[in-house]
Write an enzyme that holds these catalytic residues in place. Structure first.
Site, PDB file in Angstrom:
ATOM      1  N   TYR A 138      -1.466   8.523  -3.995  1.00 23.69           N
ATOM      2  CA  TYR A 138      -0.449   9.700  -3.043  1.00 23.69           C
ATOM      3  C   TYR A 138       0.520  10.077  -4.089  1.00 23.69           C
ATOM      4  O   TYR A 138       0.945  11.365  -4.150  1.00 23.69           O
ATOM      5  CB  TYR A 138      -0.047   8.638  -2.130  1.00 23.69           C
ATOM      6  CG  TYR A 138       1.394   9.144  -1.482  1.00 23.69           C
ATOM      7  CD1 TYR A 138       1.354  10.416  -0.828  1.00 23.69           C
ATOM      8  CD2 TYR A 138       2.529   8.502  -1.391  1.00 23.69           C
ATOM      9  CE1 TYR A 138       2.257  10.993  -0.045  1.00 23.69           C
ATOM     10  CE2 TYR A 138       3.499   9.216  -0.691  1.00 23.69           C
ATOM     11  CZ  TYR A 138       3.483  10.142  -0.129  1.00 23.69           C
ATOM     12  OH  TYR A 138       4.428  10.839   0.620  1.00 23.69           O
ATOM     13  N   ASP A 279       4.827  -4.824  -5.732  1.00 21.42           N
ATOM     14  CA  ASP A 279       6.096  -4.479  -4.979  1.00 21.42           C
ATOM     15  C   ASP A 279       7.348  -4.769  -5.896  1.00 21.42           C
ATOM     16  O   ASP A 279       7.838  -5.785  -6.217  1.00 21.42           O
ATOM     17  CB  ASP A 279       6.452  -5.585  -3.753  1.00 21.42           C
ATOM     18  CG  ASP A 279       5.706  -4.841  -2.674  1.00 21.42           C
ATOM     19  OD1 ASP A 279       5.532  -3.369  -2.617  1.00 21.42           O
ATOM     20  OD2 ASP A 279       5.830  -5.431  -1.587  1.00 21.42           O
TER      21      ASP A 279
END
Length: 320
Positions: A138, A279
């Site tokens: 993405y 993360d």
């Protein structure tokens, strides 16, 4: 009064921007294939054309003053599992859109990009000069479109602005998040508050942050829309301006949950799980360039206000 094409204008951010354009007195045409958008999200007063961005050549003509481009596939996990879809929709589709703009003589573009283009930052807050190293398809496709826009500006005089940001939240009247499946934190916490999920998962509580949970940048969708309108005025022929948008300071997962508790008056079941791979502890964008070049400052930076607007929309959406 100007006339603008809003691609993806039936989606969350696109619909709010379309509404702001109409309120500013502009004429708006929305192009959306409704694969992730909703017909009821198209503001009254906007012309609606159902179709893909590859079909923009059937819509664009010399009567348009510019394009605001939101149409994209945007699920990070899906982009890793099905990269072909993302290169086809996000990059090939944007190429067709820009080609149609050039053929029609439409020379102004505002692109809704993403701070996912930076990947895991080396320093925060993240400035536009930071290294771009997206960690998923993405982000890679959005970065590719930014490169495409730069080439078009240099070669053919396109006036363009790309806006990069992290987490959009809140609502604007009857325009809000309708994602399915939902992956954004605030709507997920709402689901726990409404009993639609048993708990909210907190992925890691041992990060080097004040409360041990990840810190993320949140921006009110109405503030984001105002930035897009300012970008239209700032776009200059032959230049591609890239601006990050954000509140300037982030909020932790725990802070978001506590805000939802305050706004809703409901308890939120929480279950701590292990960290998710990749993360980062903190993701916050610097909006200094947007302030200097666009004259943009977020007017709704308070987390409780962001959550309250989103909660009002969520209750209405659920018929409550």
């Amino acid at each position: 009064m100007s006339k603008y094409l809003v691609t993806g204008g039936a989606g969350y951010v696109g619909s709010v921007v379309a509404a702001h354009l109409l309120e500013a007195g502009h004429r708006v045409t929305v192009l959306d294939d409704l694969s992730t958008g909703f017909r009821e999200g198209v503001p009254a007063g906007a012309e609606f054309v159902e179709g893909q961005i590859q079909e923009a050549d059937k819509v664009l003509d010399g009567s348009f003053d510019g394009v605001l481009h939101f149409a994209a596939s945007s699920q990070v996990g899906e982009s890793v599992a099905d990269p072909e879809k993302y290169w086809r929709n996000n990059v090939a589709g944007s190429l067709e859109l820009i080609s149609a703009m050039r053929a029609a003589g439409v020379r102004k573009l505002v692109f809704s990009s993403t701070a996912a283009t930076y990947g895991e930052p080396e320093a925060v807050p993240i400035a536009e000069t930071a290294r771009t190293a997206p960690t998923n398809t993405y982000g890679a496709t959005k970065l590719a479109v930014d490169h495409l826009i730069t080439s078009e500006a240099v070669a053919h005089g396109l006036a363009a602005v790309s806006l990069r940001y992290f987490n959009v939240a809140g609502a604007y009247g009857s325009y809000g998040e309708r994602h399915d499946p939902e992956s954004h934190l605030i709507p997920l916490v709402f689901q726990a508050a409404l009993g639609q999920r048993p708990h909210i998962a907190v992925y890691g509580d041992d990060y080097p942050t004040p409360d041990g949970t990840c810190v993320r940048d949140y921006i009110h969708v109405a503030d984001l829309a105002e930035a897009h309108l300012l970008a239209l005025d700032a776009a200059k022929p032959g230049e591609h301006l890239i601006c990050n948008l954000g509140n300037g300071s982030g909020f932790s997962v725990r802070e978001v949950i506590e805000s939802v508790k305050r706004v809703t008056g409901r308890e939120i079941p929480v279950q701590v799980a292990g960290r998710r791979a990749g993360d980062p502890a903190v993701l916050v964008a610097s909006a200094a360039r947007a302030h200097e070049t666009l004259g943009w400052t977020p007017r709704r930076p308070n987390l409780d206000e962001i959550v309250a607007d989103a909660w009002t929309f969520t209750l209405a959406k659920n018929g409550r």
